[in-house]
Structures are given as C-alpha cells and as structure tokens.
Scaffold this motif. Structure first.
Motif, PDB file in Angstrom:
ATOM      1  N   PRO A  59      43.803 -27.454 -48.673  1.00 48.32           N
ATOM      2  CA  PRO A  59      45.024 -27.761 -47.847  1.00 48.32           C
ATOM      3  C   PRO A  59      45.158 -27.240 -46.378  1.00 48.32           C
ATOM      4  CG  PRO A  59      46.125 -27.041 -49.612  1.00 48.32           C
ATOM      5  CD  PRO A  59      44.432 -26.396 -49.807  1.00 48.32           C
TER       6      PRO A  59
ATOM      7  N   PHE B 181      44.184 -36.459 -48.283  1.00 47.30           N
ATOM      8  CA  PHE B 181      43.888 -36.007 -48.099  1.00 47.30           C
ATOM      9  C   PHE B 181      42.490 -34.516 -49.193  1.00 47.30           C
ATOM     10  CE2 PHE B 181      45.123 -32.236 -51.466  1.00 47.30           C
ATOM     11  CZ  PHE B 181      45.401 -31.176 -51.086  1.00 47.30           C
TER      12      PHE B 181
ATOM     13  N   ASN C 121      51.623 -29.585 -46.367  1.00 43.66           N
ATOM     14  CA  ASN C 121      50.907 -30.776 -47.561  1.00 43.66           C
ATOM     15  C   ASN C 121      52.052 -31.436 -47.609  1.00 43.66           C
ATOM     16  OD1 ASN C 121      47.591 -30.079 -45.671  1.00 43.66           O
ATOM     17  ND2 ASN C 121      49.306 -28.771 -46.330  1.00 43.66           N
TER      18      ASN C 121
ATOM     19  N   ILE D  16      51.646 -28.357 -52.652  1.00 41.14           N
ATOM     20  CA  ILE D  16      51.403 -29.962 -52.531  1.00 41.14           C
ATOM     21  C   ILE D  16      52.790 -30.614 -52.685  1.00 41.14           C
ATOM     22  CG2 ILE D  16      49.979 -32.206 -51.897  1.00 41.14           C
ATOM     23  CD1 ILE D  16      48.764 -29.219 -50.648  1.00 41.14           C
TER      24      ILE D  16
END
Length: 192
Positions: free
Chosen positions: A73, A63, A79, A94
């Motif tokens: 992202p 990430f 994500n 996220i």
C-alpha cells in the motif's frame, strides 16, 4: 429555535493521469493491465505530494495494481479499498468498505479525501446523480497514443468550456523529454 450542527463534509478530490488523444481509441486511457501506460516521475512526485497524509479511496483492482507496482500500500496515506468482496482484500492496515458513501461516512471528519481510481470509482464521483461528487479534479493529461485496457470516464462535457460545472483553475505544461511524452498538470474546481 435551535439550529442543528452542520455536518462536515470533506473536499472530494479526484486524482488521475489520463491520456489525451482526442479522436483516437487511446483517448482517456489510464491503465494497461496492472501497470500505467507510461512512466512519468514528475507525475508520481505530484501524486505523492498531493495525497500524502490523506485518505486515498480506490477500487480493489486499483489496489491490487499498487501492490503489483510498488510492493504494498502507499505509505503515509490511509489506503481505502472499495469492494463487494471484503474477504478478497487481506492486507494489514487497509480500510475496506462496500461502497463509496460508506467510506465517505467513515472519513467525514477529514479535510480532504482523494479518489484514486479505477474507472468505475471515477465514474461514480463524476456522475451528477451520485451521492458523492468530486469537488476538484487533479488531472495529469498525457499527450500521445498509448496501448492499454482501462479508460477514464467521459469528462470533457463537465468542463466549464463545454457548459459543465468544472472550471480550469491551474495548468502547468511539461514538454516531452528523454523519451517521455509531453503532459500537463491541470486543476479543475467545481463551481457551486
């Protein structure tokens, strides 16, 4: 007798670009610090086309490399970051989980979940003892020797040609051009 409802399980798809250089120390290379060891626009386009609209599960370092390479992202995907230290991932929108089974439970109602790295997460879904296993492999096999520090786990023993459960379903070759290496898109499906 009443049958309990069947629990839906999403298809687990491992997606990766992997150096193919058998017999060299660069075989199975996937990363170089926070970057990819190569730049293949066709691979990035395919990655986007396959993962768009689906959860994309990755480790914290993967990430962080996305933030480094793309500034944030990946858009139009959920994500999902796996980390033992959830407070280290402070980014809006996220999903953060401590482990793969927990993340898969959270997305159990989805048709498909993609596994996008890194090496430890890939190894987990390729492990025959893991509670979460890959159903399909979407690999970009990049020909040549590159430098880097992160490697895809051993996987060739899992291919049907070597007695494993994954059979080749599709292979599309792309020749080297304009300073870019030759590569193949290969799809492997697990025989159940």
């Amino acid at each position: 007798m009443i049958t309990p409802p069947t629990r839906h399980t999403p298809e687990v798809v491992l997606i990766a670009a992997v150096a193919e250089a058998p017999g060299t120390e660069g075989d199975r290379l996937i990363g170089d610090g926070m970057d990819l060891p190569w730049h293949l626009p066709a691979d990035l386009k395919r990655f986007k086309a396959l993962t768009l609209g689906y959860p994309l599960v990755m480790g914290r370092r993967t990430f962080e490399s996305l933030l480094h390479q793309f500034g944030g992202p990946l858009p139009n995907r959920e994500n999902v970051v796996l980390t033992r230290h959830p407070t280290h991932v402070d980014h809006p929108g996220i999903h953060v989980y401590s482990g793969l089974p927990e993340a898969m439970d959270a997305f159990a109602d989805r048709e498909r979940v993609f596994i996008g790295g890194g090496a430890g997460v890939y190894a987990s879904v390729l492990d025959p003892e893991s509670p979460v296993q890959a159903d399909r492999l979407e690999l970009t096999l990049v020909e040549g020797t590159f430098s880097g520090d992160t490697f895809f786990p051993p996987y060739r023993h899992l291919l049907a040609e070597n007695g494993g459960p994954f059979r080749l379903a599709e292979s599309v070759a792309h020749p080297a051009e304009a300073g870019r290496p030759a590569f193949r898109f290969e799809t492997f499906v697990r025989d159940r």
